[in-house]
Write a protein that holds these residues in place. Structure first.
Motif, PDB file in Angstrom:
ATOM      1  N   THR A 665       0.814  -1.218   0.000  1.00 37.54           N
ATOM      2  CA  THR A 665       0.000   0.000   0.000  1.00 37.54           C
ATOM      3  C   THR A 665       0.844   1.262   0.000  1.00 37.54           C
ATOM      4  O   THR A 665       0.680   2.142  -0.845  1.00 37.54           O
ATOM      5  CB  THR A 665      -0.938   0.018   1.214  1.00 37.54           C
ATOM      6  OG1 THR A 665      -1.752  -1.158   1.189  1.00 37.54           O
ATOM      7  CG2 THR A 665      -1.831   1.255   1.196  1.00 37.54           C
ATOM      8  N   SER A 666       1.765   1.374   0.937  1.00 39.28           N
ATOM      9  CA  SER A 666       2.572   2.590   1.030  1.00 39.28           C
ATOM     10  C   SER A 666       3.902   2.283   1.689  1.00 39.28           C
ATOM     11  O   SER A 666       4.032   1.329   2.474  1.00 39.28           O
ATOM     12  CB  SER A 666       1.840   3.674   1.826  1.00 39.28           C
ATOM     13  OG  SER A 666       1.693   3.287   3.179  1.00 39.28           O
ATOM     14  N   GLU A 667       4.890   3.110   1.358  1.00 35.65           N
ATOM     15  CA  GLU A 667       6.211   3.033   1.967  1.00 35.65           C
ATOM     16  C   GLU A 667       6.799   4.439   1.917  1.00 35.65           C
ATOM     17  O   GLU A 667       7.002   4.999   0.838  1.00 35.65           O
ATOM     18  CB  GLU A 667       7.104   2.045   1.224  1.00 35.65           C
ATOM     19  CG  GLU A 667       8.448   1.824   1.897  1.00 35.65           C
ATOM     20  CD  GLU A 667       9.286   0.759   1.196  1.00 35.65           C
ATOM     21  OE1 GLU A 667      10.328   0.374   1.758  1.00 35.65           O
ATOM     22  OE2 GLU A 667       8.900   0.330   0.090  1.00 35.65           O
ATOM     23  N   GLN A 668       7.054   5.022   3.085  1.00 35.82           N
ATOM     24  CA  GLN A 668       7.478   6.418   3.150  1.00 35.82           C
ATOM     25  C   GLN A 668       8.675   6.581   4.069  1.00 35.82           C
ATOM     26  O   GLN A 668       8.848   5.846   5.049  1.00 35.82           O
ATOM     27  CB  GLN A 668       6.344   7.314   3.644  1.00 35.82           C
ATOM     28  CG  GLN A 668       5.200   7.484   2.669  1.00 35.82           C
ATOM     29  CD  GLN A 668       4.174   8.490   3.158  1.00 35.82           C
ATOM     30  OE1 GLN A 668       4.091   8.762   4.344  1.00 35.82           O
ATOM     31  NE2 GLN A 668       3.385   9.031   2.245  1.00 35.82           N
ATOM     32  N   LEU A 705      11.320  16.571   4.833  1.00 37.76           N
ATOM     33  CA  LEU A 705      11.093  15.933   3.542  1.00 37.76           C
ATOM     34  C   LEU A 705      10.314  14.650   3.763  1.00 37.76           C
ATOM     35  O   LEU A 705      10.711  13.807   4.578  1.00 37.76           O
ATOM     36  CB  LEU A 705      12.421  15.626   2.846  1.00 37.76           C
ATOM     37  CG  LEU A 705      13.357  16.821   2.598  1.00 37.76           C
ATOM     38  CD1 LEU A 705      14.675  16.340   2.021  1.00 37.76           C
ATOM     39  CD2 LEU A 705      12.700  17.846   1.686  1.00 37.76           C
ATOM     40  N   ASN A 706       9.217  14.510   3.036  1.00 37.24           N
ATOM     41  CA  ASN A 706       8.387  13.307   3.093  1.00 37.24           C
ATOM     42  C   ASN A 706       8.402  12.678   1.705  1.00 37.24           C
ATOM     43  O   ASN A 706       7.829  13.232   0.760  1.00 37.24           O
ATOM     44  CB  ASN A 706       6.960  13.672   3.514  1.00 37.24           C
ATOM     45  CG  ASN A 706       6.124  12.456   3.828  1.00 37.24           C
ATOM     46  OD1 ASN A 706       6.326  11.382   3.253  1.00 37.24           O
ATOM     47  ND2 ASN A 706       5.169  12.611   4.713  1.00 37.24           N
ATOM     48  N   TYR A 707       9.071  11.521   1.587  1.00 36.73           N
ATOM     49  CA  TYR A 707       9.256  10.874   0.290  1.00 36.73           C
ATOM     50  C   TYR A 707       8.527   9.540   0.262  1.00 36.73           C
ATOM     51  O   TYR A 707       8.668   8.716   1.178  1.00 36.73           O
ATOM     52  CB  TYR A 707      10.745  10.644   0.020  1.00 36.73           C
ATOM     53  CG  TYR A 707      11.026  10.024  -1.332  1.00 36.73           C
ATOM     54  CD1 TYR A 707      10.983  10.792  -2.485  1.00 36.73           C
ATOM     55  CD2 TYR A 707      11.319   8.665  -1.442  1.00 36.73           C
ATOM     56  CE1 TYR A 707      11.237  10.228  -3.732  1.00 36.73           C
ATOM     57  CE2 TYR A 707      11.565   8.089  -2.672  1.00 36.73           C
ATOM     58  CZ  TYR A 707      11.528   8.878  -3.822  1.00 36.73           C
ATOM     59  OH  TYR A 707      11.767   8.311  -5.050  1.00 36.73           O
ATOM     60  N   SER A 708       7.722   9.340  -0.797  1.00 28.74           N
ATOM     61  CA  SER A 708       6.998   8.093  -0.980  1.00 28.74           C
ATOM     62  C   SER A 708       7.826   7.172  -1.872  1.00 28.74           C
ATOM     63  O   SER A 708       7.992   7.438  -3.078  1.00 28.74           O
ATOM     64  CB  SER A 708       5.627   8.355  -1.610  1.00 28.74           C
ATOM     65  OG  SER A 708       4.996   7.128  -1.943  1.00 28.74           O
ATOM     66  N   MET A 709       8.350   6.104  -1.291  1.00 31.88           N
ATOM     67  CA  MET A 709       9.102   5.131  -2.074  1.00 31.88           C
ATOM     68  C   MET A 709       8.164   4.298  -2.943  1.00 31.88           C
ATOM     69  O   MET A 709       8.547   3.808  -4.007  1.00 31.88           O
ATOM     70  CB  MET A 709       9.911   4.225  -1.136  1.00 31.88           C
ATOM     71  CG  MET A 709      10.879   4.983  -0.242  1.00 31.88           C
ATOM     72  SD  MET A 709      11.767   3.932   0.916  1.00 31.88           S
ATOM     73  CE  MET A 709      12.763   2.948  -0.212  1.00 31.88           C
ATOM     74  N   TYR A 710       6.931   4.165  -2.488  1.00 33.43           N
ATOM     75  CA  TYR A 710       5.935   3.396  -3.248  1.00 33.43           C
ATOM     76  C   TYR A 710       5.586   4.115  -4.546  1.00 33.43           C
ATOM     77  O   TYR A 710       5.465   3.489  -5.606  1.00 33.43           O
ATOM     78  CB  TYR A 710       4.696   3.210  -2.378  1.00 33.43           C
ATOM     79  CG  TYR A 710       3.658   2.278  -2.949  1.00 33.43           C
ATOM     80  CD1 TYR A 710       3.829   0.896  -2.881  1.00 33.43           C
ATOM     81  CD2 TYR A 710       2.499   2.785  -3.535  1.00 33.43           C
ATOM     82  CE1 TYR A 710       2.860   0.034  -3.400  1.00 33.43           C
ATOM     83  CE2 TYR A 710       1.536   1.938  -4.056  1.00 33.43           C
ATOM     84  CZ  TYR A 710       1.720   0.567  -3.988  1.00 33.43           C
ATOM     85  OH  TYR A 710       0.778  -0.280  -4.513  1.00 33.43           O
ATOM     86  N   ASP A 711       5.434   5.466  -4.478  1.00 32.62           N
ATOM     87  CA  ASP A 711       5.095   6.254  -5.665  1.00 32.62           C
ATOM     88  C   ASP A 711       6.319   6.868  -6.336  1.00 32.62           C
ATOM     89  O   ASP A 711       6.193   7.506  -7.381  1.00 32.62           O
ATOM     90  CB  ASP A 711       4.124   7.378  -5.286  1.00 32.62           C
ATOM     91  CG  ASP A 711       2.821   6.849  -4.726  1.00 32.62           C
ATOM     92  OD1 ASP A 711       2.307   5.866  -5.279  1.00 32.62           O
ATOM     93  OD2 ASP A 711       2.335   7.405  -3.726  1.00 32.62           O
ATOM     94  N   VAL A 715       6.435  13.828  -1.546  1.00 30.57           N
ATOM     95  CA  VAL A 715       5.056  14.189  -1.237  1.00 30.57           C
ATOM     96  C   VAL A 715       4.984  15.631  -0.754  1.00 30.57           C
ATOM     97  O   VAL A 715       4.306  16.477  -1.350  1.00 30.57           O
ATOM     98  CB  VAL A 715       4.468  13.224  -0.188  1.00 30.57           C
ATOM     99  CG1 VAL A 715       3.034  13.604   0.134  1.00 30.57           C
ATOM    100  CG2 VAL A 715       4.550  11.789  -0.681  1.00 30.57           C
ATOM    101  N   ASP A 716       5.657  15.951   0.327  1.00 31.08           N
ATOM    102  CA  ASP A 716       5.692  17.306   0.872  1.00 31.08           C
ATOM    103  C   ASP A 716       7.137  17.664   1.198  1.00 31.08           C
ATOM    104  O   ASP A 716       7.954  16.784   1.521  1.00 31.08           O
ATOM    105  CB  ASP A 716       4.843  17.435   2.138  1.00 31.08           C
ATOM    106  CG  ASP A 716       3.359  17.217   1.872  1.00 31.08           C
ATOM    107  OD1 ASP A 716       2.864  17.751   0.867  1.00 31.08           O
ATOM    108  OD2 ASP A 716       2.717  16.500   2.654  1.00 31.08           O
ATOM    109  N   ALA A 717       7.438  18.944   1.139  1.00 32.13           N
ATOM    110  CA  ALA A 717       8.797  19.384   1.430  1.00 32.13           C
ATOM    111  C   ALA A 717       8.781  20.771   2.045  1.00 32.13           C
ATOM    112  O   ALA A 717       8.044  21.658   1.598  1.00 32.13           O
ATOM    113  CB  ALA A 717       9.648  19.384   0.164  1.00 32.13           C
TER     114      ALA A 717
END
Length: 792
Positions: A665-668, A705-711, A715-717
């Protein structure tokens, strides 16, 4: 909720229209305005009564004795006293020193000449000559230099006229908070020069006329008239206008005005011009009363040229009591949380309006409660506005119109605890979207338990009975328009607590070992045809693993025959009892499948569940690690993992990192920090104390820094720099916020702060505070200086 940003006092100018234009032109390259955003900076609190003053009352001052000393003393009794050489006069919180001092007792007049030094309650003035009536504090001081205690301001003037002990007028004066340096050529980094500066300590306000603000020796802001704060108190006036670019709205210009209505009420008006959209009129009102408190925020745009329509939104919060005046009824609790916007694109177009209005589900919730002894009742209405996105539609939640709930609970009645809960709710939503009928649901939950507690163990058996009835507005798939369900539940919670003295890595601890067993049995009741109105599956964590039901809400009661086994060990400081570390493990042994599921769900097979592992380590105040892992022993992989760490070795040094995984589902990865980068070239810290920074000339890096490894996308910075020059601060921050599946807004926030005087530009402080855990302001007054901190 009931805090007002400090910009409402520190950064507030009372500007003429000419000055407003001057400021706007000066800061045309600044970022999007947040100056008037409630809560946008350091907080001031609404108060029910004025602050106590650290001063001697006027009535008591007249009764204080006067002490005179010096090299030579002469005069006439009860008329005059003349002191030559090292002359000194003391009365209460006032000290006068000079080469010569004449004191005329009938007029209470002191005349001081030569190297005059006066300390009045910590405020210091120095110059060649002073004439002053002591009790009235009325007189004048020629060519004085001054230093104010509360805001650490310095300056000099051609003359100061003391009107009374609260008010003074300085002629041809200068004003700055830059610390004086040795040498005749020293000039402060910033300085305000004015034809006159009026000071009013009662209102905490200074007013300068014919003023010019200079920065680094360059005049940057000629202003006919402006007001500025002398302390942290609130006052009415314009906040500095801000001009800045926004990727969604274009160039934004905001000219906010703050209205200090009363100690317990205030308002902020913030009209904003958006070059791509038009003019937005916004405002906020706050109040604080003995029984209740609240705030109201509203925005209105007559015409949005991008959307070709009106835009508006409001958010209101109220909480507290309502006095009925009825004997036996007393006070009712009243809580309101109202949120509405004009259209479904509001959250996307204005992503930073307020926290409540940037969501896609906007609740309007009103509840009234009453409690008496062991009985509690509440009446509630809840109505959602759902903001749909065609690229990511959501099913709207059910409105509760109305909900009536009651509870009666008793503890330790002959060793037993028991309670009865009742609830009647009418659920309403659009059936074409929810694909199930609306309904009226009534349920009752009765439970009784008998805890046995001892220092080293506990056992708690509990019996529950849940009865539910539905009345549907449309028939179910089987044609039924009503349904009922009665489900009993038995649980047995037990545990042991062992302790021992232990030592790890040379440190002594009190270590515990706490095994726990929790058994629950609930028979199967077929609930597959029942709609779901307020129910969701519980998260699998240490807060829910020892509970009777696998669901929250009341539309599903899970059938269970399972035993949860777990053990926790903690390391406690033997002196303080503080927890240095905690490690836990838990697993469920299911003796039969769980067949009750949510729509579309699958039964949970019998056998062993995933292994739940948790660890929290606070080995020292600098380090903290917190982790929870849901591990599948059959696939040898983690289903869900959350691992976070914080390194905080001191003030203004913090680094946070978190990794979150929900497989499939998600990985951040989430990283946030505040760190002085002068460390890179070996500059040593100065211990300025809490809320004072680490010394002058220091650069700080800040960001999250919020990084989505799944996508595979950011996401936000939030990333930027802060500079502390001692008497002024500079901040520049890039803020990127995702406002949809394919859209994001970006803004640059730039702010220049003249410490103790004003902030100019778009404030990034609230963004940094919300984004970076344990972020600290570089200038945050922790305590108000006492006159005894500058005592002669």
């Amino acid at each position: 909720m009931h805090d007002l940003k400090r910009q409402a006092s520190r950064s507030r100018f009372a500007l003429t229209p000419v000055a407003l234009v001057a400021v706007a032109l000066l800061h045309a390259g600044a970022a999007r305005a947040q100056a008037a955003a409630p809560g946008g900076e350091e907080a001031l609190t609404l108060r029910r009564s004025p602050l106590l003053k650290d001063e001697i009352p006027a009535a008591a001052r007249k009764e204080l004795p006067t002490f005179l000393s010096g090299d030579h003393l002469s005069g006439r009794p009860d008329l005059e006293t003349v002191i030559d050489g090292h002359a000194e006069l003391r009365r209460g919180d006032t000290v006068i020193r000079a080469d010569r001092l004449d004191y005329y007792q009938p007029d209470d007049l002191a005349k001081a000449r030569g190297n005059v030094h006066i300390n009045r309650a910590g405020n210091v003035y120095e110059g060649p000559s002073l004439d002053l009536k002591l009790d009235a504090f009325e007189g004048f001081f020629n060519e004085p230099r001054y230093h104010f205690l509360k805001n650490d301001a310095y300056g000099e003037a051609e003359r100061i006229d003391f009107i009374d002990d609260k008010r003074a007028i300085m002629r041809n004066a200068s004003y700055t908070t830059c610390q004086r340096r040795p040498g005749p050529s020293w000039m402060p980094d910033w300085i305000l020069r004015a034809a006159s500066i009026s000071l009013d300590n009662d209102s905490g306000e200074g007013v300068a006329t014919g003023a010019t603000l200079s920065f680094k020796g360059v005049p940057i802001l000629p202003i006919p008239s402006l007001s500025f704060p002398l302390n942290d108190g609130r006052k009415s006036g314009f906040l500095p206008p801000t001009v800045g670019p926004d990727s969604l709205n274009g160039l934004e210009v905001t000219a906010p005005y703050y209205w200090n209505i009363a100690p317990n009420r205030d308002a902020t008006l913030f009209p904003t011009l958006m070059t791509k959209r038009g003019v937005s009129l916004g405002g906020e009102f706050r109040y604080l009363e003995p029984l209740y408190r609240g705030q109201l925020r509203a925005d209105y745009m007559p015409t949005d040229t991008l959307r070709d329509r009106q835009r508006w939104g409001y958010a209101a919060v109220h909480s507290g009591g309502l006095e009925t005046g009825i004997t036996g009824l007393g006070t009712l609790g009243l809580n309101l949380n109202l949120n509405r916007v004009s259209d479904s694109n509001y959250w996307r177009d204005f992503p930073r309006t307020t926290a409540s209005l940037t969501q896609r589900l906007l609740p309007s919730d009103a509840s009234m409660s009453w409690a008496h002894g062991d009985f509690f009742a509440t009446l509630r209405t809840l109505n959602y506005q759902t903001l749909q996105d065609v690229t990511a539609p959501i099913v709207p939640p059910y409105n509760r119109l109305p909900q009536l709930a009651a509870r009666y609970a008793r503890v330790n009645v002959g060793g037993f605890d028991f309670s009865v809960d009742g609830d009647y709710t009418q659920f309403q939503a659009d059936p074409t979207l929810t694909l199930q009928p609306n309904a009226k649901r009534t349920f009752a939950l009765a439970q009784i338990s008998r805890p046995w507690l001892a220092p080293g163990w506990f056992v708690t058996p509990k019996l529950q009975m849940n009865a539910t009835n539905y009345q549907f507005q449309a028939p179910l798939a089987n044609g039924a328009t009503t349904a009922s369900r009665v489900v009993p539940t038995f649980s047995l919670d037990s545990g042991l607590v062992f302790e021992r003295n232990a030592s790890y890595f040379g440190r002594a601890f009190r270590q515990t070992l706490e095994p726990r067993a929790f058994y629950v049995y609930t028979p199967f009741r077929d609930q597959s045809l029942l709609p779901v109105y307020d129910t969701a599956a519980n998260d699998y964590n240490f807060a829910t693993v020892y509970t009777e039901n696998a669901f929250s809400g009341n539309d599903r009661i899970a059938d269970n025959n399972l035993l949860t086994l777990g053990v926790t060990t903690r390391l406690l400081d033997p002196d303080s009892g503080a927890e240095a570390a905690r490690f836990g493990i838990a697993q469920r042994l299911r003796f039969k499948p769980q067949n009750v599921t949510l729509p579309g769900g699958t039964p949970v097979a019998d056998g062993v569940s995933d292994l739940l592992l948790g660890a929290t380590v606070n080995w020292s105040p600098k380090w903290m690690v917190d982790s929870t892992v849901q591990f599948n022993p059959q696939t040898h992989t983690s289903t869900r993992s959350t691992i976070g760490a914080r390194y905080n070795p001191g003030n203004y040094r913090v680094f946070n990192v978190a990794y979150r995984l929900q497989r499939g589902t998600s990985e951040q990865i989430d990283v946030g920090w505040q760190w002085p980068i002068n460390d890179l070239w070996g500059q040593k810290d100065q211990d300025m104390g809490r809320g004072r920074g680490l010394g002058e000339g220091r650069w700080y890096s800040v960001g999250r820094l919020n990084y989505s490894m799944y996508d595979r996308r950011l996401v936000d910075a939030v990333i930027g720099f802060e500079y502390d020059a001692g008497c002024w601060l500079g901040r520049v921050v890039l803020d990127r916020t995702t406002s949809g599946t394919t859209t994001a807004s970006t803004r640059i926030l730039f702010q220049l702060e003249f410490v103790g005087f004003a902030r100019v530009g778009s404030s990034p402080l609230q963004t940094l505070k919300q984004s970076i855990p344990r972020y600290q302001y570089l200038r945050e007054q922790v305590t108000t200086p006492s006159r005894f901190s500058n005592y002669d």
